[in-house]
Design an enzyme around this catalytic site. Structure first.
Site, PDB file in Angstrom:
ATOM      1  N   HIS A 294       0.633  -1.111  -0.045  1.00 13.53           N
ATOM      2  CA  HIS A 294      -0.019   0.129   0.029  1.00 13.53           C
ATOM      3  C   HIS A 294       0.801   1.186   0.100  1.00 13.53           C
ATOM      4  O   HIS A 294       0.492   2.351  -0.879  1.00 13.53           O
ATOM      5  CB  HIS A 294      -0.947  -0.087   1.351  1.00 13.53           C
ATOM      6  CG  HIS A 294      -1.544   1.268   1.471  1.00 13.53           C
ATOM      7  ND1 HIS A 294      -2.751   1.451   0.892  1.00 13.53           N
ATOM      8  CD2 HIS A 294      -1.460   2.171   2.333  1.00 13.53           C
ATOM      9  CE1 HIS A 294      -3.039   2.861   1.173  1.00 13.53           C
ATOM     10  NE2 HIS A 294      -2.670   3.086   2.098  1.00 13.53           N
TER      11      HIS A 294
ATOM     12  N   ASP B 101      10.448 -13.837 -17.033  1.00 14.31           N
ATOM     13  CA  ASP B 101      10.662 -15.346 -16.933  1.00 14.31           C
ATOM     14  C   ASP B 101      11.554 -15.793 -18.083  1.00 14.31           C
ATOM     15  O   ASP B 101      12.149 -16.894 -17.760  1.00 14.31           O
ATOM     16  CB  ASP B 101       9.257 -15.949 -16.993  1.00 14.31           C
ATOM     17  CG  ASP B 101       8.534 -16.054 -15.674  1.00 14.31           C
ATOM     18  OD1 ASP B 101       9.045 -16.299 -14.703  1.00 14.31           O
ATOM     19  OD2 ASP B 101       7.073 -15.713 -15.602  1.00 14.31           O
TER      20      ASP B 101
HETATM   21  C1  PEP Z   1       7.452 -11.734 -17.372  1.00 17.92           C
HETATM   22  O1  PEP Z   1       7.386 -12.726 -16.896  1.00 17.92           O
HETATM   23  O2  PEP Z   1       8.316 -10.931 -18.053  1.00 17.92           O
HETATM   24  C2  PEP Z   1       6.008 -11.174 -17.083  1.00 17.92           C
HETATM   25  C3  PEP Z   1       5.935  -9.835 -17.351  1.00 17.92           C
HETATM   26  O3  PEP Z   1       5.415 -11.555 -16.016  1.00 17.92           O
HETATM   27  P1  PEP Z   1       5.490 -11.779 -14.487  1.00 17.92           P
HETATM   28  O4  PEP Z   1       6.648 -10.805 -14.055  1.00 17.92           O
HETATM   29  O5  PEP Z   1       4.129 -11.318 -14.028  1.00 17.92           O
HETATM   30  O6  PEP Z   1       5.814 -13.124 -14.331  1.00 17.92           O
HETATM   31 MG    MG Z   2       5.934 -14.175 -16.373  1.00 19.41          MG
END
Ligand code: PEP
Ligand code: MG
Length: 593
Positions: free
Chosen positions: A192, A458
């Site tokens: 928050h 990821d």
């Molecule tokens: C990513 O993996 O780049 C992405 C935008 O998803 P998240 O960070 O929510 O896994």
């Molecule tokens: Mg991701």
């Protein structure tokens, strides 16, 4: 040199220089244990009751005067009032006062300790974490018992507000014009405090361990929320340096903010849509304020977390619909649930996995919990008629999984038709490309989707084999590793060959050192946190596609990350020196400066 330097997570950028003032300091260490005579037991219990009543009256007053923009917090304040009114807690404090003949403060500490033990045994994450709210309320009562003011009314001039944690009930009653910056011991990026600081556009650092032990009220400090550092009692040179940096940052901010509503377009006319990632509905105001041209990634899982039960289709529909309407024709991309791994629901039994990042997460989780998935798809499809909406599946590993997800979508559409509900029949459906297997089959996937969105957070984790949450291997998190760059390029090229658009929504999209390279690949859109938009638009608007393509060519010829980083550093730093100072890059540039 400053007396001390402590660090935390910067959640709202900027520099603040001034006096520290603590609110809600964790008081536990400062409480004396006092024995009281038998005949004073009743008056001690009465002192406790009055302190509780006072704390309740404060919250009721905050609740009544809640500004409209913070009205969402009313429920939370109500739940805090309920904690204070809970007779169980008061009863156990009074029991300690009576049986042990001790002061109310000490008795309250003992009662809270008991409550902590009870909560610690609770399996449900959500309920167990509610102990934080109980502690916050105990702090309020302790402040009353100890005669401490928790408000800022007695303060003259502006201060830097420090706290163990800040609940909406604390911040709702604040005189914001007295606060230059925030810092808290607790909290993460989506806390928050962070959201409030970004809304108020003041610097903030959260998750600072040692905040309460290292700073006293009235001490002179510098909040460097560009790098996440707090300097306690800085030296003359540090003060001069930060004063100058603060002026430059503010001038820079004003200048980029002035132009943030202009389109993301290079000097030679190449258009890149600049979108925003959001986790919470409350962030939409910032998206519009900072010139976001749409929402490229709505991380929908946050509406499922931190609550005792799953949201209903109607709740989700209302939320998604409101978002589509507020965005008023601008693109809204809902990402279907990316739960699992660290983002577990409190309703599900604890799933203990050896490698959660490689486990039952994301689309895999949805395909195993089809009812839940269908509820969300119904809500998205229904909401999508109210705006310019798209949806995408996360973590798709290949064609089979995509087709399986699309089969569920097909069934949901049939159900909606049968139910006679209005929905967006032709909503564009895309996938997030975040697994190496999706990169390698991008050409095949591109034929069966409407768009790609590259999730580099990821993709880097899975391509380079490094856990994105593990500090020990963070030095290996290299966005400009040749394998990552080649992967991104393959995906962009595959998309364009199939005539579909491709976006990039990982943190790389907001890194000024990576953006020109992405432009060189002719990425169609970039999606980032709202605050990063003005700076990234500035880079896009002051560059040419020609120079980005030249840079990309040179980079693709390099064999090592080190060489690429150097090349990027040389070319971008000479073109955009401000960005190096004001943005934290994902690249390891420190040793090259
Ligand atoms: C990513 O993996 O780049 C992405 C935008 O998803 P998240 O960070 O929510 O896994
Ligand atoms: Mg991701």
């Amino acid at each position: 040199m400053a007396k001390k330097v402590i660090t935390g997570i910067p959640v709202s950028s900027g520099i603040a220089i001034g006096k520290a003032f603590f609110m809600n300091r964790r008081l536990y260490g400062a409480i004396p244990r006092q024995s009281i005579a038998q005949d004073l037991v009743e008056s001690e219990a009465e002192r406790l009751r009055q302190a509780v009543d006072c704390a309740i009256s404060d919250l009721v007053a905050v609740r009544e005067d809640l500004p409209k923009e913070l009205s969402d917090h009313a429920l939370l304040i109500d739940s805090h009032i309920t904690i204070l009114r809970d007779p169980k807690l008061s009863k156990s404090v009074v029991k300690y006062i009576t049986t042990m003949q001790i002061n109310a403060e000490w008795a309250l500490l003992k009662a809270i300790k008991d409550t902590e033990e009870t909560f610690a045994a609770i399996k449900d994450d959500y309920i167990r974490e509610r102990i934080q709210d109980v502690r916050l309320m105990a702090d309020r009562v302790l402040s009353k018992l100890m005669g401490l003011s928790s408000g800022l009314t007695a303060i003259e001039g502006r201060i830097i507000l420090l706290a163990h944690d800040l609940a909406p009930s604390d911040t709702a009653g604040l005189e914001v014009d007295k606060i230059m910056a925030f810092s808290t011991t607790e909290g993460g990026k989506t806390s928050h405090t962070g959201i409030l600081a970004r809304t108020l556009q003041i610097p903030a650092i959260v998750g600072v361990s040692g905040l309460e032990d290292n700073i006293t009220d009235g001490e002179f400090i510098i909040i460097d929320a560009l790098k996440g550092r707090i300097l306690v009692e800085p030296s003359e040179e540090e003060l001069a340096h930060y004063t100058e940096l603060q002026n430059r940052f503010e001038t820079y901010q004003k200048s980029i903010h002035r132009n943030c509503h202009l389109p993301g377009e290079t000097i030679d006319g190449f258009r890149v849509a600049v979108h925003s990632n959001i986790e919470l509905f409350e962030e939409v105001a910032a998206v519009l304020d900072y010139g976001g041209e749409g929402i490229g990634l709505f991380r929908t899982e946050y509406s499922y977390m931190n609550r005792p039960s799953l949201p209903t289709e109607e709740e989700l529909y209302e939320e998604y619909k409101e978002l589509a309407e507020i965005m008023d024709g601008k693109k809204v991309t809902y990402r279907t649930l990316d739960l699992g791994s660290d983002k577990l629901l409190s309703q599900h039994a604890q799933i203990s996995e050896r490698n959660p990042a490689l486990g039952l997460r994301s689309i895999r989780f949805c395909l195993q919990h089809k009812d839940m998935f269908k509820t969300q798809l119904r809500a998205i499809l229904r909401a999508a008629v109210h705006g310019n909406c798209a949806m995408m599946y996360p973590m798709i590993s290949g064609l089979r999984e995509l087709r399986e997800a699309n089969k569920v979508l097909f069934e949901v559409k049939q159900d909606l038709r049968r139910d006679g509900l209005h929905f967006a029949e032709n909503i564009p459906v895309g996938i997030m490309v975040e697994l190496p297997s999706a990169v390698m089959t991008a050409e095949l996937l591109a034929r069966e989707v409407d768009f790609f969105s590259i999730g580099t957070n990821d993709l880097i984790q899975y391509s380079l084999g490094i856990d994105r949450t593990n500090k020990d291997v963070s030095y290996l998190y290299q966005p400009l590793h040749p394998a990552v760059l080649r992967s991104i390029k393959m995906v962009v090229d595959a998309a364009h060959q199939s005539g579909i658009e491709v976006s990039l929504c990982g943190e790389v999209a907001s890194d000024p050192f990576c953006v020109p390279i992405l432009l060189g690949m002719q990425i169609d859109s970039l999606s980032m946190n709202p605050q990063a938009i003005p700076g990234i638009k500035r880079i896009i608007r002051q560059t040419t596609m020609d120079e980005c393509k030249t840079l990309l060519r040179r980079i693709l010829d390099c064999r090592t990350v080190m060489k690429i980083n150097r090349l990027v550093m040389d070319s971008i730093f000479t073109r955009f020196p401000e960005e190096l100072t004001f943005y934290s890059s994902l690249l390891d540039l420190d040793d090259m400066v």
